[in-house]
Design an enzyme around this catalytic site. Structure first.
Site, PDB file in Angstrom:
ATOM      1  N   HIS A  17      56.654 -98.219 -23.609  1.00  0.00           N
ATOM      2  CA  HIS A  17      57.753 -97.770 -24.473  1.00  0.00           C
ATOM      3  C   HIS A  17      58.581 -96.691 -23.757  1.00  0.00           C
ATOM      4  O   HIS A  17      59.800 -96.709 -23.790  1.00  0.00           O
ATOM      5  CB  HIS A  17      57.207 -97.127 -25.765  1.00  0.00           C
ATOM      6  CG  HIS A  17      56.485 -98.064 -26.690  1.00  0.00           C
ATOM      7  ND1 HIS A  17      55.254 -97.779 -27.231  1.00  0.00           N
ATOM      8  CD2 HIS A  17      56.844 -99.270 -27.197  1.00  0.00           C
ATOM      9  CE1 HIS A  17      54.879 -98.762 -28.039  1.00  0.00           C
ATOM     10  NE2 HIS A  17      55.823 -99.687 -28.025  1.00  0.00           N
ATOM     11  N   LYS A  41      49.377-101.738 -42.026  1.00  0.00           N
ATOM     12  CA  LYS A  41      48.413-101.486 -43.097  1.00  0.00           C
ATOM     13  C   LYS A  41      47.470-100.342 -42.744  1.00  0.00           C
ATOM     14  O   LYS A  41      47.212 -99.466 -43.536  1.00  0.00           O
ATOM     15  CB  LYS A  41      47.620-102.756 -43.376  1.00  0.00           C
ATOM     16  CG  LYS A  41      48.397-103.709 -44.257  1.00  0.00           C
ATOM     17  CD  LYS A  41      47.561-104.931 -44.650  1.00  0.00           C
ATOM     18  CE  LYS A  41      48.476-106.095 -44.958  1.00  0.00           C
ATOM     19  NZ  LYS A  41      48.236-107.284 -44.154  1.00  0.00           N
ATOM     20  N   ARG A  90      58.363-108.252 -23.058  1.00  0.00           N
ATOM     21  CA  ARG A  90      57.289-108.237 -22.065  1.00  0.00           C
ATOM     22  C   ARG A  90      57.080-109.606 -21.443  1.00  0.00           C
ATOM     23  O   ARG A  90      57.024-109.756 -20.233  1.00  0.00           O
ATOM     24  CB  ARG A  90      55.964-107.787 -22.696  1.00  0.00           C
ATOM     25  CG  ARG A  90      55.903-106.303 -22.957  1.00  0.00           C
ATOM     26  CD  ARG A  90      54.759-105.955 -23.839  1.00  0.00           C
ATOM     27  NE  ARG A  90      54.863-106.680 -25.102  1.00  0.00           N
ATOM     28  CZ  ARG A  90      54.144-106.429 -26.174  1.00  0.00           C
ATOM     29  NH1 ARG A  90      53.234-105.487 -26.129  1.00  0.00           N
ATOM     30  NH2 ARG A  90      54.306-107.109 -27.281  1.00  0.00           N
ATOM     31  N   SER A 128      50.462-101.130 -27.914  1.00  0.00           N
ATOM     32  CA  SER A 128      49.763-100.055 -28.631  1.00  0.00           C
ATOM     33  C   SER A 128      48.397-100.547 -29.105  1.00  0.00           C
ATOM     34  O   SER A 128      47.412 -99.797 -29.076  1.00  0.00           O
ATOM     35  CB  SER A 128      50.582 -99.599 -29.841  1.00  0.00           C
ATOM     36  OG  SER A 128      51.825 -99.106 -29.443  1.00  0.00           O
TER      37      SER A 128
END
Ligand code: PNS
Length: 166
Positions: A17, A41, A90, A128
């Protein structure tokens, strides 16, 4: 003056990022990194923590600011005066989702265009989720995230272990 938004979940921000942020900040006048509220969530970091981490790792880049947003991305773009959405690509597996998202956004807001940056090969595999997975098993994540983020991840894992969550 070109203003761009770079949206995402950033749970947490990775070196991939950061590479996109650095490169995008060189081609636009102002880059606003937007952390989506309530996108996941079970996030590792709260939105406020993600914003704080992003601020720390981008602090040295003068034309970058970090905010959170809720609702539609194109509304956030309009609110900030941005005419460009920045996204990283990516691999071909990202393409379908990104194409659908950019075409939808353009349909809703024809005045906002999406610009893709191809991810640096060094970070092409990185996400991530992968960082969190490796960290969960106490693997080495120093090549995936900046030192501030690494420390925050270890602290988060330690405090969750104490609480018996994660
Ligand atoms: O890093 P991510 O999680 O892939 O980012 C996804 C994000 C935040 C760019 C996307 O979920 C988004 O823009 N959400 C806001 C809601 C919205 O505008 N949806 C319509 C786009 S098709």
């Amino acid at each position: 003056m070109t203003i761009a938004v770079y949206p995402g979940s950033f749970d947490p921000v990775t070196l991939g990022h950061l590479d996109i942020i650095e490169r995008a900040s060189r081609v636009v006048d102002r880059l606003i990194v937007g952390v989506l509220n309530n996108s996941m969530k079970t996030p590792m970091f709260t939105v406020a923590e993600r914003v704080e981490l992003l601020k720390r790792v981008t602090g040295a880049i003068p034309n970058v600011e970090v905010r959170s947003f809720g609702g539609l991305l194109v509304d956030f773009a309009h609110e900030t005066g941005a005419s460009v959405i920045v996204r990283g690509l990516r691999a071909v597996t990202d393409f379908e989702y990104e194409l659908q998202m950019s075409q939808t956004n353009r349909k809703i807001a024809p005045d906002v265009d999406t610009v893709f940056f191809t991810t640096n090969l060094e970070y092409a595999y990185l996400s991530s989720s992968i960082v969190k997975e490796v960290a969960m098993y106490e693997g080495n994540i120093s090549e995936f995230v900046s030192p501030e983020v690494e420390q925050a991840i270890w602290e988060k894992i330690k405090s969750s272990e104490k609480k018996g969550s994660l």
